[in-house]
Every structure is written in C-alpha cells, then in structure tokens.
Scaffold this active site. Structure first.
Site, PDB file in Angstrom:
ATOM      1  N   SER A  80       0.809  -1.215   0.000  1.00 30.81           N
ATOM      2  CA  SER A  80       0.000   0.000   0.000  1.00 30.81           C
ATOM      3  C   SER A  80       0.845   1.268   0.000  1.00 30.81           C
ATOM      4  O   SER A  80       0.420   2.301  -0.528  1.00 30.81           O
ATOM      5  CB  SER A  80      -0.935   0.007   1.217  1.00 30.81           C
ATOM      6  OG  SER A  80      -0.197  -0.117   2.424  1.00 30.81           O
ATOM      7  N   ASP A 245      -6.121   7.994   8.366  1.00 37.38           N
ATOM      8  CA  ASP A 245      -6.324   6.743   9.097  1.00 37.38           C
ATOM      9  C   ASP A 245      -5.243   6.495  10.152  1.00 37.38           C
ATOM     10  O   ASP A 245      -5.276   5.495  10.858  1.00 37.38           O
ATOM     11  CB  ASP A 245      -6.398   5.552   8.134  1.00 37.38           C
ATOM     12  CG  ASP A 245      -5.113   5.308   7.347  1.00 37.38           C
ATOM     13  OD1 ASP A 245      -4.104   5.998   7.608  1.00 37.38           O
ATOM     14  OD2 ASP A 245      -5.117   4.415   6.481  1.00 37.38           O
ATOM     15  N   HIS A 248      -1.411   4.948   7.353  1.00 35.86           N
ATOM     16  CA  HIS A 248      -0.663   5.188   6.120  1.00 35.86           C
ATOM     17  C   HIS A 248      -0.181   6.634   6.084  1.00 35.86           C
ATOM     18  O   HIS A 248      -0.783   7.501   6.711  1.00 35.86           O
ATOM     19  CB  HIS A 248      -1.544   4.886   4.895  1.00 35.86           C
ATOM     20  CG  HIS A 248      -1.884   3.439   4.766  1.00 35.86           C
ATOM     21  ND1 HIS A 248      -3.040   2.910   5.269  1.00 35.86           N
ATOM     22  CD2 HIS A 248      -1.204   2.409   4.213  1.00 35.86           C
ATOM     23  CE1 HIS A 248      -3.064   1.599   5.036  1.00 35.86           C
ATOM     24  NE2 HIS A 248      -1.972   1.276   4.390  1.00 35.86           N
TER      25      HIS A 248
END
Length: 347
Positions: A80, A245, A248
């Site tokens: 990610s 969040d 990340h």
C-alpha cells in the site's frame, strides 16, 4: 547500531539464500500479542478500504517535445505504501512524486507503471514482476519496490520474505532494469500501537529491513532505508505526516519518503553528480562489511546501501534536493497542498 542486529540480518539472509523457512525473531506469545495489537490498530484507525488513486501515465510534460527524448519508464511495485494508499490525488502518491522528480533531473518525460497492491506481502512480488514485464514493448528502465510491513504483521518468516524479494530483484535485473528497494518501514511508529509492543515492532521491522538490504545487494539492486527516516518524523509530527487513518502516510509523509528514494533512483541511472558518488567521511559515509552497512542503514532512515566489492558495501547519506511541485499524469498539479510539500527536502 548493534553488532547483534548485523549478525541477525546475516543469518536471515543466509537462510533465505539456502531456502530456509525462517528464523524466529521473537517468542511466539510476544509476537502474537504484537500482531494482534497491530491488526486492532488497523481496524481502529479506519479508512482501510479506500482504493489508492491511479497515477499511471506520463510525467515531465515540459520535456515531451524535445527531439529524441524517449520517455524513461519507472516501475513501482510493493504494498500500500508503493500504491499510495492514504492520499486522494494521483500527484500525491510516491510513484507520481518520484516520476515528477526523475523527469526534472533527467530532463526527459517519465512513464509511470504502478503494479503495487494494497495489502501485498512479498509473495505477491512474483505476480507484480510478471505483470510489469509483460504486455509492454520495453521493460522499465528502473523499478522501485516498497515491501515488508505486511510480511511482519502476517508472520511471514523473515528468510522467506527476503528470498521472495531477492528473486523479484534478480528477475528485474535480468530484464535490464535498475532496482531500488525501500526497505521495511518502522512499524513502531503506528500511533495506536503502545509500549512495550512499539519497541518490539521496531525491532522486528529493523531486523527485516537489514536482512532485506543484504538480499537486495546480492541480487544486484540498491536499498534505501525508510524506517528510521519516517520514525522520528512521524512520531514528532503524527498529525502532519500520517494520513487520516493514522496508519498510512499523508501527502507530506509520502513526500518525505520519496525525497529519500529519489537520489538513489537517479544515481542508479547515472543521473546524479559524479562527485557525490564518492563516500564523504564528513557525512558518515564509507565502505563497510555488508551486514554492518545493512544494520546501520536500518537504524537510520534515508540511508542508501550499494554493493561495492566482495563482502563490502558503500553506505551513503545522499543530499535531498529542492524539486518542482508534484505533477499529475495529465499535467502540473495545483491545489493548496503545493506550498509546503517540497520545503523540507534539505538535510
């Protein structure tokens, strides 16, 4: 930098080279508790199902019309972090930041191909490499791989993780690609993970990062440590460098990581000034045994490790340069975030 970390990294890399399953880094109970808390943190912080913005395309529009300026091709692989999860605009992703910066340094357009997948572990690199090398008339000139965090949180044996990464690097090198690997980030920076588990997360992350560096160098690539670079900055500025969040990176965080990787990316293509290729003792650079260089890099973010000769490696702390604002695949970026993303690239 402890010698024990260098020895652990060397053992893990040796096990990877000989096909070993892995070496236990922590006791089963402690590791299970750590991974449970990390998994809980990911659920608590939310936003885990957002799809990263699609940033594939051509960058460096100012150089498109120059005669003979065939685009450089940049491949992005990994998890990610490589995909750009946590931001909402294509130009904020690390791939777009690196493509924009590479185009500015090379004075050539850059075509970005990103095959990274959120949640990917090192076993997915085989699929990503195949996807990147197939269906195109030419292989990428250079590839950036960011991988490792999900291997730690999913209890992938370190030696297996390193072996899978090394195989991916080797395949890309055989296809003619230069390869730069951003090693495992520091999971001890995740805000909802508390002490003493934060210390354990940091230890796991750094041991894997050091072992990754050894495997990458043996396969013909270069490594850049991301862990400690993001660690202190994320801990001191979590609201600025983490995304919504808290797990990340934000646009600022990705810019920080990209600025650490870009000089090595350029150097791999022969685009960095030659006088900066020699080790500078004043910047604590030099030739070290590979395992020691790997362990030292894991403890200090933004550190590049490149194979020198035999069992020796070159440890470098490259200068980060001021670069133009990030560009989107359709043209120059705009928006309020432009005014500060590039200001903290000096070292």
């Amino acid at each position: 930098m402890s010698m024990s970390r260098a020895r652990a990294a060397r053992r893990i890399a040796a096990a990877a080279a000989y096909g070993g399953g892995g070496i236990g880094l922590l006791g089963g109970a402690a590791l299970g508790l750590l991974l449970t808390e990390v998994a809980l943190a990911r659920r608590v912080v939310g936003g885990n199902h957002d799809t990263p913005p699609q940033a594939d395309g051509r960058y460096g529009s100012a150089f498109v019309h120059r005669a003979g300026n065939e685009p450089l091709v940049l491949g992005m692989l990994g998890d990610s972090t490589a995909a750009g999860k946590g931001v909402h605009r294509p130009r904020q992703t690390p791939g777009a930041l690196l493509a924009t910066g590479l185009a500015a340094v090379a004075e050539r357009p850059v075509e970005l191909r990103n095959v990274a997948l959120s949640g990917a572990q090192s076993y997915d690199l085989e699929r990503q490499v195949t996807l990147l090398l197939s269906g195109h008339d030419r292989a990428p000139d250079v590839c950036v791989i960011m991988i490792g965090a999900n291997d730690v949180t999913h209890r992938v044996p370190a030696a297996r993780s390193v072996r899978l990464l090394s195989e991916a690097v080797r395949r890309l090198r055989e296809a003619g690609c230069e390869v730069v690997v951003g090693t495992c980030p520091d999971l001890g920076t995740i805000e909802p993970v508390y002490q003493p588990l934060r210390w354990l997360a940091r230890r796991l992350s750094r041991q894997l990062a050091a072992a990754q560096t050894i495997g990458v160098l043996e396969a013909g690539g270069r490594s850049v440590s991301l862990g400690d670079l993001l660690g202190p900055e994320f801990e001191s500025n979590p609201r600025e460098l983490f995304g919504p969040d808290n797990y990340h990176p934000s646009a600022e965080g990705y810019a920080t990581a990209a600025m650490a990787v870009l000089p090595t990316l350029c150097a791999a293509l022969g685009l960095w000034p030659e006088d900066e290729e020699r080790p500078d003792a004043a910047r604590r650079e030099g030739i070290l045994p590979v395992a020691r260089a790997a362990a030292q890099a894991a403890a200090e973010g933004g550190t590049e490790v490149t194979a020198a000769r035999g069992r020796w490696a070159l440890l470098k702390h490259r200068r980060r340069r001021q670069l133009p604002p990030p560009e989107g695949p359709e043209g120059p970026g705009d928006g309020p975030e432009r005014h500060h993303v590039w200001h903290r690239v000096g070292r």
